[in-house]
Write an enzyme that holds these catalytic residues in place. Structure first.
Site, short mmCIF file in Angstrom:
data_model
loop_
_atom_site.label_atom_id
_atom_site.label_comp_id
_atom_site.label_asym_id
_atom_site.label_seq_id
_atom_site.Cartn_x
_atom_site.Cartn_y
_atom_site.Cartn_z
N SER A 168 0.86 -1.17 0.00
CA SER A 168 0.00 0.00 0.00
C SER A 168 0.90 1.23 0.00
O SER A 168 1.69 1.42 0.92
CB SER A 168 -0.89 -0.03 1.25
N LYS A 207 -0.89 -0.97 -4.55
CA LYS A 207 -2.10 -0.19 -4.26
C LYS A 207 -1.66 1.23 -3.98
O LYS A 207 -0.75 1.45 -3.17
CB LYS A 207 -2.81 -0.82 -3.06
N LYS A 209 -2.83 5.10 -2.75
CA LYS A 209 -3.86 5.87 -2.06
C LYS A 209 -4.24 7.05 -2.95
O LYS A 209 -3.36 7.68 -3.56
CB LYS A 209 -3.32 6.37 -0.73
N ASP A 245 -7.04 3.08 -3.47
CA ASP A 245 -7.81 3.12 -2.21
C ASP A 245 -8.10 4.57 -1.84
O ASP A 245 -7.18 5.36 -1.64
CB ASP A 245 -7.00 2.44 -1.09
N GLU A 294 -11.04 0.77 -3.92
CA GLU A 294 -11.37 0.43 -2.54
C GLU A 294 -12.02 1.63 -1.84
O GLU A 294 -11.49 2.74 -1.87
CB GLU A 294 -10.07 0.03 -1.83
N ASP A 304 -13.87 -1.71 2.22
CA ASP A 304 -13.00 -1.90 3.39
C ASP A 304 -13.79 -1.40 4.62
O ASP A 304 -14.46 -2.19 5.29
CB ASP A 304 -11.68 -1.12 3.16
N LYS A 312 -10.31 -7.33 7.09
CA LYS A 312 -9.35 -6.97 8.15
C LYS A 312 -9.95 -7.49 9.45
O LYS A 312 -11.06 -7.08 9.82
CB LYS A 312 -9.20 -5.45 8.27
N GLY A 364 -4.58 -4.49 5.59
CA GLY A 364 -3.59 -4.29 6.65
C GLY A 364 -3.85 -3.00 7.40
O GLY A 364 -4.57 -2.12 6.92
#
Ligand code: OSB
Ligand code: MG
Length: 377
Positions: A144, A170, A172, A197, A222, A247, A271, A299
């Site tokens: 991430s 991934k 952000k 995400d 996400e 998520d 998660k 995570g």
């Protein structure tokens, strides 16, 4: 599948809680803020036999979810730990039931359950992966990547992770740092496995912008909208060709069932902290597998304790996409376990050995501890 056989009950004598401050190797920026230190709570279950370790994945501030360090500490010491210590003995499968009267605080429940589970499995010499139903001894490792200064800096950072061998990237995103950033990574690296995400940074009114992401052939987007926006996520999912993955919204197996019924997501990030424990995570895995919905393990910048548990969970058969289970070195220079997770051929190993399969490095633990309390019966 549900667990093959329940784990032994343990006679709880108490819990030690610690707040740790772990410095990050580099600042981590998401749509909700920048962190340079990971503040996290580590739990040690004290029993008549083996001790067990868990991790409460709350952050310093209630930005990802409503939970945070002080709320977690308070509810653990004032309510959840006393309820567990009031039982003559507790099985790992019984923890959630004992804690059910208390609304919310799922990350705390998950951390306490993990400590009890670890103690129980260690007492039986049984591995967490075997207990959960793992079918692999290593899992593909995704990374991430936080929001960087600009798209060029993002490309540099991603290049480093690809050189290390990460199996999936991934990035952000947030409003104003979405299309150009995603375009830069896709153009620089071709057909890599790539996803984004948003951590709830958008509203349905941003549909035009989010639809622009469709041209980048992403694995998924996400959590574009708020935690409780299940209906809006369904509307957005109908508009996008990019699969919507949830998520923050998936706080329980029930929330997963509702989201799938509404068409709010076609992929789910699991998660354990967010859903109240590894057993609830297993239930979500099972129902998604039955529904043909791919899942992957998210995570929360876990220490070696939570990272070991995540690797075991991600080794279940329904985890068909790489998880956010990177090497410890992606976040930390020093971890609190003696053998931190390393990247090997784009994978992280599921630790072997009783319970979590990792040993806590007590010197490292002490180095990072800023607050400590033991609650006994
Ligand atoms: O949304 O997945 C998220 C970290 C903290 C809070 C929320 C998230 C994240 C990450 C990091 O993306 C995942 C990791 O631990 O590698
Ligand atoms: Mg996320």
């Amino acid at each position: 599948m549900p667990i093959a056989s329940p784990a032994a009950s343990v006679a709880l004598e108490g819990f030690e809680l610690r707040v740790l401050n772990l410095p990050l190797v580099a600042p981590f920026t998401t749509s909700f803020g920048t962190e340079t230190v990971r503040e996290v709570i580590v739990v040690r279950a004290l029993t008549g036999g083996a001790e067990g370790w868990g991790e409460i994945v709350t952050g310093a501030a209630p930005l990802y979810s409503s939970e945070y360090t002080q709320s977690a500490w308070d509810v653990a010491v004032r309510w959840l730990i006393p309820a567990l210590l009031a039982e003559p003995s507790v099985s790992p499968e019984g923890v959630a039931g004992v804690l059910r009267p208390f609304v919310g605080h799922r990350m705390v429940k998950a951390g306490l359950e993990l400590a009890v589970l670890d103690a129980s499995l260690r007492s039986e010499g049984r591995e967490l992966g075997e207990y959960l139903g793992a079918v692999r001894d290593r899992v593909p490792s995704g990374v991430s990547v936080g929001i960087q200064r600009d798209p060029a800096a993002l490309v540099d950072t991603v290049a480093g992770y690809l050189e290390e061998g990460y199996a999936r990237i991934k990035i952000k995103i947030k409003p104003g740092r979405d299309i150009a950033d995603t375009a830069a990574v896709r153009e620089a690296f071709g057909t890599i496995a790539l996803q984004v995400d948003a951590n709830s940074a958008y509203t349905l009114a941003d549909g035009d912008t989010l639809a622009e992401l469709d041209r980048f052939d992403l694995l998924l987007i996400e959590q574009p909208l708020q935690e409780d926006d299940l209906v809006d996520h369904a509307a957005l999912a109908r508009r996008l060709s990019t699969p919507v993955c949830l998520d923050e919204s998936i706080v329980s197996a029930k929330a997963a069932i509702d989201a799938l019924a509404l068409g709010s997501a076609s992929i789910i990030n699991i998660k354990a902290g967010r859903v109240g424990g590894y057993l609830e995570a297993l239930a979500i895995h099972d129902l998604c597998r039955d529904a043909g919905i791919p899942v992957w393990c998210g995570g929360m910048l876990e220490t070696g304790i939570g990272r070991a548990a995540n690797a075991a969970l991600a080794a279940l058969p329904g985890f068909t996409l790489p998880g956010d289970i990177s090497a410890s070195s992606r976040f930390y220079t020093r971890d609190i376990v003696t053998e931190p997770a390393v990247l090997d051929d784009g994978h992280v190993r599921v630790p072997a050995g009783p319970g979590l399969g990792v040993q806590v490095d007590l010197d490292a633990l002490d180095e990072f501890t800023v607050l400590r309390e033991t609650v006994t019966r």
